[in-house]
Motif scaffolding. Structure first.
Motif, mmCIF file in Angstrom:
data_model
loop_
_atom_site.group_PDB
_atom_site.id
_atom_site.type_symbol
_atom_site.label_atom_id
_atom_site.label_comp_id
_atom_site.label_asym_id
_atom_site.label_seq_id
_atom_site.Cartn_x
_atom_site.Cartn_y
_atom_site.Cartn_z
ATOM 1 N N GLY A 101 53.344 -62.216 13.508
ATOM 2 C CA GLY A 101 53.349 -62.873 12.205
ATOM 3 C C GLY A 101 51.997 -63.402 11.776
ATOM 4 O O GLY A 101 51.884 -63.995 10.692
ATOM 5 N N LEU A 102 50.969 -63.197 12.586
ATOM 6 C CA LEU A 102 49.639 -63.689 12.223
ATOM 7 C C LEU A 102 49.097 -62.976 10.993
ATOM 8 O O LEU A 102 48.349 -63.571 10.207
ATOM 9 N N MET A 103 49.458 -61.713 10.811
ATOM 10 C CA MET A 103 48.988 -60.986 9.636
ATOM 11 C C MET A 103 49.557 -61.589 8.352
ATOM 12 O O MET A 103 48.865 -61.702 7.346
ATOM 13 N N THR A 104 50.820 -61.994 8.395
ATOM 14 C CA THR A 104 51.432 -62.635 7.227
ATOM 15 C C THR A 104 50.746 -63.965 6.919
ATOM 16 O O THR A 104 50.494 -64.294 5.754
ATOM 17 N N THR A 105 50.442 -64.724 7.949
ATOM 18 C CA THR A 105 49.730 -65.998 7.757
ATOM 19 C C THR A 105 48.368 -65.764 7.131
ATOM 20 O O THR A 105 47.958 -66.476 6.197
ATOM 21 N N LEU A 106 47.638 -64.784 7.645
ATOM 22 C CA LEU A 106 46.325 -64.461 7.091
ATOM 23 C C LEU A 106 46.431 -64.032 5.641
ATOM 24 O O LEU A 106 45.620 -64.429 4.790
ATOM 25 N N TYR A 107 47.443 -63.243 5.331
ATOM 26 C CA TYR A 107 47.650 -62.762 3.963
ATOM 27 C C TYR A 107 47.872 -63.927 2.994
ATOM 28 O O TYR A 107 47.362 -63.920 1.875
ATOM 29 N N ARG A 108 48.631 -64.917 3.428
ATOM 30 C CA ARG A 108 48.945 -66.045 2.550
ATOM 31 C C ARG A 108 47.758 -66.989 2.380
ATOM 32 O O ARG A 108 47.644 -67.665 1.354
ATOM 33 N N LEU A 109 46.887 -67.059 3.382
ATOM 34 C CA LEU A 109 45.763 -67.982 3.317
ATOM 35 C C LEU A 109 44.572 -67.418 2.551
ATOM 36 O O LEU A 109 43.758 -68.186 2.021
ATOM 37 N N LEU A 110 44.434 -66.107 2.491
ATOM 38 C CA LEU A 110 43.251 -65.521 1.865
ATOM 39 C C LEU A 110 43.244 -65.756 0.362
ATOM 40 O O LEU A 110 44.249 -65.498 -0.319
ATOM 41 N N PRO A 111 42.131 -66.219 -0.209
ATOM 42 C CA PRO A 111 42.045 -66.418 -1.660
ATOM 43 C C PRO A 111 42.083 -65.073 -2.396
ATOM 44 O O PRO A 111 41.498 -64.076 -1.941
ATOM 45 N N LEU A 112 42.758 -65.041 -3.526
ATOM 46 C CA LEU A 112 42.872 -63.808 -4.306
ATOM 47 C C LEU A 112 41.516 -63.260 -4.743
ATOM 48 O O LEU A 112 41.308 -62.034 -4.678
ATOM 49 N N PRO A 113 40.543 -64.086 -5.188
ATOM 50 C CA PRO A 113 39.255 -63.515 -5.601
ATOM 51 C C PRO A 113 38.547 -62.738 -4.491
ATOM 52 O O PRO A 113 37.861 -61.751 -4.755
ATOM 53 N N VAL A 114 38.718 -63.178 -3.241
ATOM 54 C CA VAL A 114 38.089 -62.466 -2.124
ATOM 55 C C VAL A 114 38.760 -61.113 -1.916
ATOM 56 O O VAL A 114 38.091 -60.094 -1.703
ATOM 57 N N VAL A 115 40.082 -61.083 -1.993
ATOM 58 C CA VAL A 115 40.800 -59.810 -1.866
ATOM 59 C C VAL A 115 40.408 -58.869 -2.991
ATOM 60 O O VAL A 115 40.182 -57.668 -2.778
ATOM 61 N N ARG A 116 40.312 -59.401 -4.201
ATOM 62 C CA ARG A 116 39.903 -58.566 -5.340
ATOM 63 C C ARG A 116 38.480 -58.046 -5.151
ATOM 64 O O ARG A 116 38.164 -56.926 -5.546
ATOM 65 N N GLY A 117 37.635 -58.853 -4.528
ATOM 66 C CA GLY A 117 36.279 -58.388 -4.260
ATOM 67 C C GLY A 117 36.257 -57.209 -3.306
ATOM 68 O O GLY A 117 35.495 -56.255 -3.485
ATOM 69 N N VAL A 118 37.094 -57.267 -2.268
ATOM 70 C CA VAL A 118 37.204 -56.143 -1.327
ATOM 71 C C VAL A 118 37.716 -54.907 -2.049
ATOM 72 O O VAL A 118 37.206 -53.797 -1.859
ATOM 73 N N GLN A 119 38.738 -55.082 -2.904
ATOM 74 C CA GLN A 119 39.282 -53.945 -3.651
ATOM 75 C C GLN A 119 38.234 -53.355 -4.594
ATOM 76 O O GLN A 119 38.092 -52.130 -4.700
ATOM 77 N N LEU A 120 37.508 -54.219 -5.279
ATOM 78 C CA LEU A 120 36.490 -53.748 -6.218
ATOM 79 C C LEU A 120 35.403 -52.969 -5.492
ATOM 80 O O LEU A 120 34.969 -51.899 -5.950
ATOM 81 N N SER A 121 34.956 -53.481 -4.340
ATOM 82 C CA SER A 121 33.903 -52.785 -3.597
ATOM 83 C C SER A 121 34.385 -51.438 -3.082
ATOM 84 O O SER A 121 33.648 -50.444 -3.138
ATOM 85 N N GLN A 122 35.623 -51.372 -2.602
ATOM 86 C CA GLN A 122 36.155 -50.100 -2.122
ATOM 87 C C GLN A 122 36.319 -49.107 -3.267
ATOM 88 O O GLN A 122 35.997 -47.916 -3.131
ATOM 89 N N GLY A 123 36.803 -49.586 -4.417
ATOM 90 C CA GLY A 123 36.964 -48.712 -5.564
ATOM 91 C C GLY A 123 35.639 -48.161 -6.056
ATOM 92 O O GLY A 123 35.504 -46.961 -6.339
ATOM 93 N N LEU A 124 34.637 -49.019 -6.169
ATOM 94 C CA LEU A 124 33.317 -48.563 -6.617
ATOM 95 C C LEU A 124 32.664 -47.649 -5.583
ATOM 96 O O LEU A 124 31.977 -46.691 -5.940
ATOM 97 N N SER A 125 32.905 -47.928 -4.294
ATOM 98 C CA SER A 125 32.364 -47.061 -3.258
ATOM 99 C C SER A 125 32.941 -45.658 -3.370
ATOM 100 O O SER A 125 32.226 -44.656 -3.249
ATOM 101 N N PHE A 126 34.257 -45.575 -3.621
ATOM 102 C CA PHE A 126 34.885 -44.269 -3.833
ATOM 103 C C PHE A 126 34.286 -43.578 -5.053
ATOM 104 O O PHE A 126 34.028 -42.366 -5.031
ATOM 105 N N ALA A 127 34.081 -44.348 -6.120
ATOM 106 C CA ALA A 127 33.546 -43.758 -7.346
ATOM 107 C C ALA A 127 32.124 -43.236 -7.135
ATOM 108 O O ALA A 127 31.775 -42.141 -7.605
ATOM 109 N N PHE A 128 31.292 -44.002 -6.432
ATOM 110 C CA PHE A 128 29.921 -43.553 -6.157
ATOM 111 C C PHE A 128 29.926 -42.267 -5.322
ATOM 112 O O PHE A 128 29.158 -41.337 -5.582
ATOM 113 N N THR A 129 30.792 -42.239 -4.296
ATOM 114 C CA THR A 129 30.893 -41.041 -3.457
ATOM 115 C C THR A 129 31.387 -39.854 -4.285
ATOM 116 O O THR A 129 30.901 -38.720 -4.117
ATOM 117 N N ALA A 130 32.329 -40.106 -5.182
ATOM 118 C CA ALA A 130 32.864 -39.038 -6.017
ATOM 119 C C ALA A 130 31.780 -38.428 -6.905
ATOM 120 O O ALA A 130 31.710 -37.203 -7.070
#
Length: 463
Positions: free
Chosen positions: A124-153
């Motif tokens: 259950g540690l993954m669920t705890t980590l998921y609930r504690l992480l701030p949304l802006p940080v998660v969005r930052g990871v998503q944005l970087s991964q999305g842009l990385s895919f776009a640059f590679t494309a």
């Protein structure tokens, strides 16, 4: 659920009868063609990595196709959304770099990551980590991964690739303008997908906020058509590949892993992969699924984590590429029409057929696939993932998100960007707390002064 008008294959009483025997997780939410289009939506990521590993590291493509097909079947039935199954990118990058991991070392890295994710999920540690992480940080990871895919494309589209060395081995040679893998072909595929799917919305919205009827061209399985065109061009580019095909699956055998293989695989492959698996394969996937499917119950981070762990504990012993889920793959399959588990079940059927019929010899076909077309498909997947970050409601949230994404991109490390985002978020929270304390103390001091003044006035009145 698909209406009879939306899918002639499920119309009338016959369709209702068939649906009783179909698990709810893989019942069509739109049409068969839409789900088939979504099925190939993440192949812009999948094909380059497995092709590069097959050519450079002698990964058995047939075994990987069969096991990832089984993973797709399981995740489609379990999660009920187009949950992707993708190679672990950091392990693949290390294996194709100067370190050049062997097959036992690659499998050791996958098993190590699987063990850790399985532990985090079961406890259950993954669920705890998921609930504690701030949304802006998660969005930052998503944005970087999305842009990385776009640059590679864009690199795939503009430059000639050499996948015998790396899955992202762009040369300095510009892609020729004409030809069966030319720039014009890639741009034509790009234009076709834009005209067929628009910005990827399910329905159009009027200026007053009301929705109007979906455009008919949005029902065109654009990704499926483009991918089918690419397969046809494989044989047109080199008809001799038919002679290299061998029928029958590759023989299965256990990979022999020594203690030295495990140590090298753990430190060289598992350690850099683990932050990406936790952030992008579990946490970002759960957040993105909530955005794309708000009508569904939120995915359990523990179940997703356990899913990744079990997949690799089965396949890695037989030489299948270590795999995980990924927000980019989910975004790509959603972008091209995937709305249920049926999408990845269709993909599983295709992978299983290819793995059983052609085995490892299928690599000769993939070696001739137009890379520009793969780049176009990857571009839309990256953009769809990056657009998930558009919901930041304040300048402060956007600030954290952009710093996290910027550090991730420039440092080529999701872990570094994640740490930077967390530190920045905590500093901003501490700053806000300081101002709140100052305001509270100021109000308390003002109240004390007012009480003192009132007491003095009452004393003067009594005198």
């Amino acid at each position: 659920m698909a209406s009879s008008a939306g899918d002639p294959l499920l119309s009338g009483e016959a369709g209702d009868g068939r649906r009783r025997f179909v698990p709810s997780t893989i019942r069509l939410k739109t049409s068969v063609w839409s789900e088939l289009g979504g099925a190939v939506g993440d192949l812009g990521t999948y094909i380059p990595i497995v092709l590069a590993l097959s050519l450079a590291s002698h990964l058995d493509l047939g075994t990987t196709l069969i096991f990832t097909a089984l993973y797709n079947f399981a995740t489609g039935l379990l999660f009920g959304i187009p949950m992707p199954v993708q190679p672990m990118k950091s392990i693949a990058a290390v294996a194709l770099s100067s370190a050049h991991l062997t097959i036992p070392q690659i499998m050791s890295a996958g098993l190590a990551v699987a063990a850790i994710l399985l532990f985090l999920g079961v406890t259950g540690l993954m669920t705890t980590l998921y609930r504690l992480l701030p949304l802006p940080v998660v969005r930052g990871v998503q944005l970087s991964q999305g842009l990385s895919f776009a640059f590679t494309a864009v690199k795939y589209i503009r430059y000639v690739q050499d996948f015998s060395r790396s899955s992202s081995a762009s040369t300095s040679v510009p892609r020729p303008l004409l030809g069966l893998d030319g720039l014009v072909l890639a741009l034509a595929a790009l234009l076709f997908i834009i005209l067929a799917t628009g910005s990827g919305d399910d329905e159009d919205v009027n200026r007053d906020g009301t929705s109007r009827r979906r455009r008919s061209c949005s029902r065109v399985p654009a990704a499926l058509i483009v991918f089918a065109l690419g397969l046809v061009l494989c044989f047109v580019r080199d008809p001799s590949i038919l002679q290299d095909l061998r029928f029958g699956p590759a023989p299965l055998g256990l990979v022999k892993i020594t203690w030295d293989d495990f140590k090298i695989g753990f430190w060289e492959g598992a350690v850099p992969q683990l932050p990406l698996s936790v952030l992008n394969s579990v946490i970002a996937v759960c957040k993105l699924s909530s955005d794309l499917f708000p009508e569904r119950a939120e995915l359990s981070p523990a179940r997703v984590s356990v899913s990744v762990g079990l997949m690799n504990f089965v396949g890695c012993w037989f030489g299948a590429m270590p795999c995980c889920h990924g927000a980019g793959g989910l975004a790509g399959q959603y972008r091209f029409g995937g709305r249920s588990g049926a999408s990845v079940v269709f993909l599983a059927i295709g992978k299983l057929a290819l793995g059983l019929v052609f085995g490892n010899s299928f690599v000769t076909i993939l070696g001739q696939f137009p890379i520009g077309i793969l780049g176009v498909m990857l571009l839309f997947s990256g953009i769809e993932l990056a657009m998930a970050s558009r919901d930041m409601g304040s300048k402060e949230e956007s600030f954290v998100m952009l710093v996290c994404a910027g550090v991730s991109l420039t440092g080529s490390s999701a872990a570094l960007g994640f740490i930077s985002g967390i530190v920045l978020y905590l500093l901003l929270r501490l700053r806000d707390l300081e101002w709140d304390i100052r305001g509270l103390l100021g109000r308390w001091a003002a109240g004390r002064r007012q009480s003192t003044n009132e007491a003095n006035e009452d004393g003067a009145g009594d005198a």
